[in-house]
Design an enzyme around this catalytic site. Sequence first.
Site, PDB file in Angstrom:
ATOM      1  N   ASP A 106      12.677  10.528  23.270  1.00 41.33           N
ATOM      2  CA  ASP A 106      12.034   9.410  22.576  1.00 41.33           C
ATOM      3  C   ASP A 106      10.522   9.449  22.812  1.00 41.33           C
ATOM      4  OD1 ASP A 106      14.577   8.608  21.928  1.00 41.33           O
ATOM      5  OD2 ASP A 106      14.707   7.179  23.593  1.00 41.33           O
TER       6      ASP A 106
HETATM    7  N1  URA Z   1      18.249   9.146  26.174  1.00 40.97           N
HETATM    8  C1  URA Z   1      17.409   8.220  25.664  1.00 40.97           C
HETATM    9  O1  URA Z   1      17.761   7.073  25.507  1.00 40.97           O
HETATM   10  N2  URA Z   1      16.160   8.614  25.343  1.00 40.97           N
HETATM   11  C2  URA Z   1      15.701   9.858  25.533  1.00 40.97           C
HETATM   12  O2  URA Z   1      14.541  10.152  25.235  1.00 40.97           O
HETATM   13  C3  URA Z   1      16.584  10.813  26.061  1.00 40.97           C
HETATM   14  C4  URA Z   1      17.854  10.426  26.376  1.00 40.97           C
END
Ligand code: URA
Length: 234
Positions: A106
């Site tokens: 993310d």
């Molecule tokens: N899980 C998440 O919620 N976000 C990420 O960036 C990676 C794994």
Amino acid sequence: MDKQRLDKFISNQLGISRSEVRTGIKRRLASVNGEPVSDFAAQIIPGSDTVLYGGKEVCYKKFVYIMLNKPAGIICASRDKTRKTVLDLVPEKYKNRRLSAVGRLDKDTTGLLLITDDGDFAHRCISPKSNIEKCYIAELDGDIDGGVISAFENGVTLADGYVCKPARLERVGTRTARVTVTEGKYHQIKRMFGVFGLGVNRLHRESVGGLKLPADLEKGECREVANIAQTVGF
Ligand code: URA
């Protein structure tokens, strides 16, 4: 091994534009197996022929594997017209390769991100069938109790009904946990904690399989990884 045009080979391996390479070849900057070559369309066999450009050997790498210490605020997409992407952090010399991130982190997630032009490797790394462990440190907005730990172990059912593979949750502080998963659904870790009413304030990826984010790799920095398959654990 398939043949390749000399200008394309040099351009891809060194990250120099095709037109610049052609000019260089016409100016006799290139040689193949010790013979000067001024025809930029000459065919060579990558990995077998010895190509020099500007007096230096052009080492052939079919694929490259790059680890990035991803900072927060950067998206994991291919090129984007307005927003900065992880590919903008990759050094210029790789710019003529078809690089993509291996999976997604993310925008606000930090830590280890792999970038490669080897699609098969990327696929194997992401596939839940490969059981490659991805390890994260999560800072939460509430306390972690034993119930959450055993629920992770048994496979959390997300709000949309998807049943996650068993995951390991270790408490490293009252509100900080190390989470190890072997799959990578969209927002997976945040959604797993969300089931228990816990919000994730910070998420940082420490490792992918046996490959750990090196302590000396600064935020936003990239480093090429050799022998990636063995290090990750295929
Ligand atoms: N899980 C998440 O919620 N976000 C990420 O960036 C990676 C794994």
